[in-house]
Design an enzyme around this catalytic site. Structure first.
Site, mmCIF file in Angstrom:
data_model
loop_
_atom_site.group_PDB
_atom_site.id
_atom_site.type_symbol
_atom_site.label_atom_id
_atom_site.label_comp_id
_atom_site.label_asym_id
_atom_site.label_seq_id
_atom_site.Cartn_x
_atom_site.Cartn_y
_atom_site.Cartn_z
ATOM 1 C CB THR A 132 -7.866 3.125 -46.119
ATOM 2 O OG1 THR A 132 -6.561 3.107 -46.664
ATOM 3 C CG2 THR A 132 -8.727 2.105 -46.828
ATOM 4 N NE ARG A 182 1.890 2.765 -51.409
ATOM 5 C CZ ARG A 182 0.944 2.698 -50.490
ATOM 6 N NH1 ARG A 182 -0.119 3.497 -50.588
ATOM 7 N NH2 ARG A 182 1.028 1.858 -49.489
ATOM 8 C CB VAL A 183 -1.115 1.144 -56.766
ATOM 9 C CG1 VAL A 183 -2.432 0.466 -56.398
ATOM 10 C CG2 VAL A 183 -1.321 2.092 -57.939
ATOM 11 N N GLY A 184 -1.222 1.170 -53.358
ATOM 12 C CA GLY A 184 -1.188 0.308 -52.186
ATOM 13 C C GLY A 184 -2.192 -0.825 -52.302
ATOM 14 C CB THR A 244 -7.938 0.754 -42.950
ATOM 15 O OG1 THR A 244 -7.224 1.965 -42.644
ATOM 16 C CG2 THR A 244 -8.480 0.179 -41.648
ATOM 17 N N GLY A 245 -4.718 0.501 -43.361
ATOM 18 C CA GLY A 245 -3.418 0.500 -42.694
ATOM 19 C C GLY A 245 -2.272 0.568 -43.687
ATOM 20 C CD1 TRP A 246 2.894 0.166 -45.191
ATOM 21 C CD2 TRP A 246 3.823 -0.695 -43.339
ATOM 22 N NE1 TRP A 246 4.218 -0.044 -45.470
ATOM 23 C CE2 TRP A 246 4.818 -0.572 -44.349
ATOM 24 C CE3 TRP A 246 4.172 -1.211 -42.097
ATOM 25 C CZ2 TRP A 246 6.138 -0.957 -44.131
ATOM 26 C CZ3 TRP A 246 5.499 -1.582 -41.894
ATOM 27 C CH2 TRP A 246 6.465 -1.457 -42.893
ATOM 28 N N GLY A 247 -0.187 -0.512 -46.423
ATOM 29 C CA GLY A 247 -0.626 -1.375 -47.497
ATOM 30 C C GLY A 247 0.325 -2.474 -47.917
#
Length: 308
Positions: free
Chosen positions: A174, A202-204, A225-228
């Site tokens: 991201t 997959r969409v975050g 930003t990061g683990w969605g």
């Protein structure tokens, strides 16, 4: 309204390796300079955000555009979002495979469509109909990521990377930007290739309003930003913007948002905020996050935020 312009960008929050720190900091500085050239000429926050993000999508250092992670099928699938704080207009694209700069398509959705979100082939068709050239998916793939993907396959890498469970995470994702222009308007944008070996389709959080980004002149412009998945559950960008509207300072909110991400869902990532007064906030709970900001006669960049 006359305001003093500000631009703030991030290039992903993760365990940036020592040998990649210089490239990340150089990349976010270049993106900030690119966006700033728009603002110093009196351009809009939207234009500045778009150009800053394009600069990072074009830089193979980052997980956005060319050089992004490959999904489980060995393809690049990209997501992006832009939002205008003056009008609350937004545009997003998801799971696009033939766009070198998905943020350009997101901007076209924002400005030229009554809709807000397009995905897959429909998003690519919309982009092409609005003058954006398509590319082959192979043009988005670079050798570094092909090697990384093959290694992940050998290790039976999880769909949700285990590295995200702790500070040693070895994946990057991201890019984003937020801006305030001379007219007093703010805007936000986020773009990503997602996570390594992610499930096809997959969409975050990055391209979803209120999750990966948000902008409202009455509150703040935000990009995360990061683990969605944890950020989506918390609708983290909207949560942060609401706290600014309630009177909290952007830096206080940034710190609180990342604390909430971790304490509620054990999530890891970073956040940037900017309000219409030009106040900024940055925070992360990953080992490093690439960031840069610029305003008249002042600028700063780094890969660690003090206090994070």
């Amino acid at each position: 309204m006359n305001a003093s312009p500000v631009l703030l960008v991030h290039g992903g929050a993760w365990a940036i390796p020592d040998d990649a720190v210089e490239a990340h900091e150089r990349g976010v500085r270049a993106a900030a300079e690119t966006g700033w050239r728009v603002l110093e000429k009196g351009g809009s926050a939207l234009d500045a955000v778009e150009e800053a993000i394009v600069a990072m999508e074009d830089d193979e250092t980052f997980d956005a555009g060319r050089g992004s992670f490959l999904n489980e099928d060995g393809r690049v699938q990209l997501d992006a979002l832009m939002m205008d704080g003056a009008t609350l207009q937004a545009g997003g694209v998801g799971c696009v495979e033939r766009l070198m700069n998905p943020i350009r398509a997101a901007r076209k959705v924002l400005s030229d469509s009554p809709h807000i979100y397009f995905v897959g082939e429909g998003a690519e068709r919309f982009a092409e109909e609005h003058g954006i050239a398509l590319c082959a998916n192979e043009e988005l793939i670079i050798e570094r990521e092909l090697v990384r993907w093959k290694d992940a396959k050998k290790q039976q890498f999880l769909k949700v990377p285990s590295e995200f469970a702790g500070p040693g995470m070895d994946t990057h994702d991201t890019v984003g930007a937020v801006a305030l222009d001379a007219q007093g308007n703010i805007a936000a944008g986020t773009s990503t290739g997602g996570t390594l070996n992610k499930a096809a389709g997959r969409v975050g959080d990055s391209s979803l309003i209120g999750c990966g980004g948000y902008a409202d002149n009455l509150s703040a412009a935000v990009s995360v930003t990061g683990w969605g998945e944890p950020m989506m559950k918390l609708v983290l960008s909207k949560w942060a913007a609401d706290r600014v509207e309630m009177g909290d300072a952007p830096q206080t909110v940034a710190t609180a948002a990342i604390e909430r991400l971790y304490t509620r869902l054990n999530g890891h990532g970073g956040i940037i905020l900017l309000d219409s007064k030009g106040r900024i906030g940055l925070a992360h709970n990953t080992p490093r996050m690439a960031w840069a900001w610029k305003r008249p006669n002042a600028q700063e960049s780094g890969v660690v935020v003090a206090g994070s």
